[in-house]
Design an enzyme around this catalytic site. Structure first.
Site, PDB file in Angstrom:
ATOM      1  N   HIS A  37       0.853  -1.211   0.000  1.00  0.00           N
ATOM      2  CA  HIS A  37       0.000   0.000   0.000  1.00  0.00           C
ATOM      3  C   HIS A  37       0.877   1.246   0.000  1.00  0.00           C
ATOM      4  O   HIS A  37       0.576   2.241  -0.670  1.00  0.00           O
ATOM      5  CB  HIS A  37      -0.891   0.041   1.241  1.00  0.00           C
ATOM      6  CG  HIS A  37      -1.902  -1.046   1.315  1.00  0.00           C
ATOM      7  ND1 HIS A  37      -1.942  -1.959   2.344  1.00  0.00           N
ATOM      8  CD2 HIS A  37      -2.926  -1.375   0.479  1.00  0.00           C
ATOM      9  CE1 HIS A  37      -2.948  -2.804   2.146  1.00  0.00           C
ATOM     10  NE2 HIS A  37      -3.554  -2.472   1.033  1.00  0.00           N
ATOM     11  N   GLY A 149      -3.030  -1.807  -7.137  1.00  0.00           N
ATOM     12  CA  GLY A 149      -1.887  -2.698  -7.330  1.00  0.00           C
ATOM     13  C   GLY A 149      -2.179  -3.753  -8.386  1.00  0.00           C
ATOM     14  O   GLY A 149      -3.306  -4.227  -8.517  1.00  0.00           O
ATOM     15  N   ASP A 152      -3.750  -7.537  -7.725  1.00  0.00           N
ATOM     16  CA  ASP A 152      -5.140  -7.861  -8.057  1.00  0.00           C
ATOM     17  C   ASP A 152      -5.394  -7.332  -9.473  1.00  0.00           C
ATOM     18  O   ASP A 152      -6.121  -6.356  -9.674  1.00  0.00           O
ATOM     19  CB  ASP A 152      -6.082  -7.219  -7.040  1.00  0.00           C
ATOM     20  CG  ASP A 152      -5.852  -7.789  -5.658  1.00  0.00           C
ATOM     21  OD1 ASP A 152      -5.939  -9.021  -5.509  1.00  0.00           O
ATOM     22  OD2 ASP A 152      -5.552  -7.027  -4.728  1.00  0.00           O
ATOM     23  N   GLN A 155      -8.942  -7.062 -10.714  1.00  0.00           N
ATOM     24  CA  GLN A 155      -9.637  -5.923 -10.092  1.00  0.00           C
ATOM     25  C   GLN A 155      -9.257  -4.619 -10.806  1.00  0.00           C
ATOM     26  O   GLN A 155     -10.112  -3.767 -11.083  1.00  0.00           O
ATOM     27  CB  GLN A 155      -9.270  -5.845  -8.618  1.00  0.00           C
ATOM     28  CG  GLN A 155      -9.728  -4.567  -7.938  1.00  0.00           C
ATOM     29  CD  GLN A 155      -9.505  -4.595  -6.435  1.00  0.00           C
ATOM     30  OE1 GLN A 155     -10.314  -5.118  -5.712  1.00  0.00           O
ATOM     31  NE2 GLN A 155      -8.408  -4.026  -5.963  1.00  0.00           N
ATOM     32  N   ARG A 189      -3.074 -10.622   3.729  1.00  0.00           N
ATOM     33  CA  ARG A 189      -3.290 -12.013   4.150  1.00  0.00           C
ATOM     34  C   ARG A 189      -2.009 -12.690   4.633  1.00  0.00           C
ATOM     35  O   ARG A 189      -2.068 -13.690   5.353  1.00  0.00           O
ATOM     36  CB  ARG A 189      -3.851 -12.835   2.990  1.00  0.00           C
ATOM     37  CG  ARG A 189      -5.278 -12.488   2.699  1.00  0.00           C
ATOM     38  CD  ARG A 189      -5.726 -13.131   1.410  1.00  0.00           C
ATOM     39  NE  ARG A 189      -7.004 -12.585   1.022  1.00  0.00           N
ATOM     40  CZ  ARG A 189      -8.149 -13.261   1.060  1.00  0.00           C
ATOM     41  NH1 ARG A 189      -8.168 -14.501   1.438  1.00  0.00           N
ATOM     42  NH2 ARG A 189      -9.266 -12.685   0.692  1.00  0.00           N
TER      43      ARG A 189
HETATM   44  O1  PAF Z   1      -8.152  -4.176  -3.124  1.00  0.00           O
HETATM   45  C1  PAF Z   1      -8.821  -3.824  -2.127  1.00  0.00           C
HETATM   46  O2  PAF Z   1      -8.286  -3.669  -1.025  1.00  0.00           O
HETATM   47  C2  PAF Z   1     -10.322  -3.623  -2.270  1.00  0.00           C
HETATM   48  O3  PAF Z   1     -10.873  -4.524  -3.166  1.00  0.00           O
HETATM   49  C3  PAF Z   1     -10.699  -2.169  -2.629  1.00  0.00           C
HETATM   50  C4  PAF Z   1     -10.189  -1.792  -4.001  1.00  0.00           C
HETATM   51  C5  PAF Z   1     -10.157  -1.221  -1.594  1.00  0.00           C
HETATM   52  C6  PAF Z   1     -12.219  -2.030  -2.655  1.00  0.00           C
HETATM   53  O4  PAF Z   1     -12.783  -2.336  -1.426  1.00  0.00           O
END
Ligand code: PAF
Length: 282
Positions: A37, A149, A152, A155, A189
Site C-alpha cells: 500500500h 496494485g 489484483d 480488479q 493475508r
Molecule cells: O483491493 C482492495 O483492497 C479492495 O478490493 C478495494 C479496491 C479497496 C475495494 O474495497
C-alpha cells in the site's frame, strides 16, 4: 495527520484543493496497511498535490461472512504506518453506514465479461461489490487519479472498465506488484501465515518465474501443465487455479497470438490462507 470519518468533513478538506485546481490522488484500501500500500501512496504523493487513502472493509465484496469477520482491522496501527511515510496524507475511514446508509447492497455491473473469469468465477458477486464501493469512493472523493496494485490485476482491469462505462472522470493507474525480498507478493493475508509459511510461500513466485521462462519457447497449455504438476508434487499447497490469460480480455488461452499481452494467474492455499499472485509473461 488528517483523519476523517464523514463525507462532509473530508469534503471540507478537499474543497480547498479543488478550489485551487490542485490534483487529488486516491489509494483505496481495506486497511491492514503494508509496504505494498505504501508503494501506491508513494506514487500518488509524487503525482498529486493531495493524497487520500481510504480505509474501509467493504462488506458487499465478501461472499463469505466468516472471511469478512476475520478481516484484520487495526486503524491505530494503520495510521502509524501511513504517518511513517508522510504526515500530509489524508485518511478517510468511514463507517458502513456512512458509505451505504441503511442499504448495504451491491449495484449490478457489466464489465463486458471480465467479471466471469478467474476471481469472478470463484467468488460470485465479488466484483459487483468492488465496483459499488469504488464508484462510491470516486463520487465522494472525486480524485484525479486512483491507484491500484497489479497484484489484483483482474480488479484493476475491472475498475478501469467501470470508469470507462460510467464515464467518471478519473484516471486509474496500475502499480506493479510490490514483493518481499524473498519474492512473496505483499498482501494483508500474509499476516496470517506462520514464519515457516512465509518461507514456504516464496515458492509461488519461484514457480511463476519458471513459468515465464518456459513461456518464451512453450505453448500456454504446456506451461500450465508444468505449473500444475509442480504443485501436485508440493504437499504444502493446495492449488486453486493457474491459468494463462490475455491481459485485455482475461480469458484463458491455449495458443499465443502476435501483438497480445499475456499473464499467468495463480491462486493457492497454504496454512488455510488463500494466496494470489500473477506475472507478466511477455
Ligand atoms: O483491493 C482492495 O483492497 C479492495 O478490493 C478495494 C479496491 C479497496 C475495494 O474495497
Amino acid at each position: 495527520m488528517f483523519i476523517y470519518t464523514t463525507k462532509t468533513s473530508l469534503e471540507r478538506h478537499l474543497k480547498a484543493f479543488r478550489d485551487q485546481n490542485k490534483t487529488i490522488g486516491l489509494v483505496p484500501t481495506m486497511g491492514a496497511i503494508h509496504d505494498g500500500h505504501l508503494s501506491l501512496l508513494e506514487k500518488s504523493l509524487l503525482d498529486n498535490d493531495c493524497t487520500v487513502v481510504s480505509i474501509f472493509v467493504n462488506p458487499t465484496q465478501f461472499n463469505n461472512a466468516e472471511d469478512l469477520e476475520k478481516y484484520p482491522r487495526n486503524l491505530e496501527r494503520d495510521v502509524k504506518t501511513i504517518e511513517s511515510l508522510s504526515d500530509q496524507i489524508v485518511i478517510f475511514a468511514p463507517s458502513v453506514t456512512e458509505i451505504y446508509q441503511n442499504n448495504t447492497v451491491s449495484e449490478s455491473f457489466s464489465y463486458d465479461g471480465l467479471e466471469f473469469e478467474m476471481e469472478g468465477a470463484q467468488r460470485p458477486g465479488h466484483f459487483d461489490g468492488v465496483g459499488t464501493v469504488v464508484k462510491k469512493l470516486f463520487e465522494i472523493i472525486r480524485p484525479n487519479q486512483a491507484y491500484f496494485g497489479e497484484k489484483d490485476f483482474q480488479q484493476l482491469q475491472i475498475v478501469k472498465k467501470m470508469v470507462e462505462k460510467t464515464g467518471l472522470n478519473v484516471k486509474v493507474v496500475g502499480v506493479s506488484i510490490h514483493r518481499e525480498l524473498s519474492g512473496l507478493a505483499m498482501s494483508s493475508r500474509n499476516e496470517r501465515l506462520s514464519a515457516q509459511g512465509l518461507e514456504q510461500a516464496t515458492y509461488l513466485y519461484q514457480v511463476l518465474l519458471e513459468a515465464k521462462k518456459r513461456f518464451d519457447s512453450e505453448n500456454p497449455v504446456k506451461v500450465q501443465q508444468f505449473v500444475e504438476s509442480e504443485f501436485k508434487n508440493n504437499p504444502n499447497f493446495d492449488l486453486e487455479y493457474f491459468t494463462i490469460a490475455d491481459e485485455a480480455t482475461l480469458k484463458s488461452v491455449t495458443e499465443k497470438e502476435a501483438g497480445h499481452k499475456y499473464r499467468g494467474f495463480l491462486v493457492a492455499h497454504l496454512e488455510g490462507v488463500r494466496l494470489i499472485d500473477n506475472i507478466s509473461l511477455n
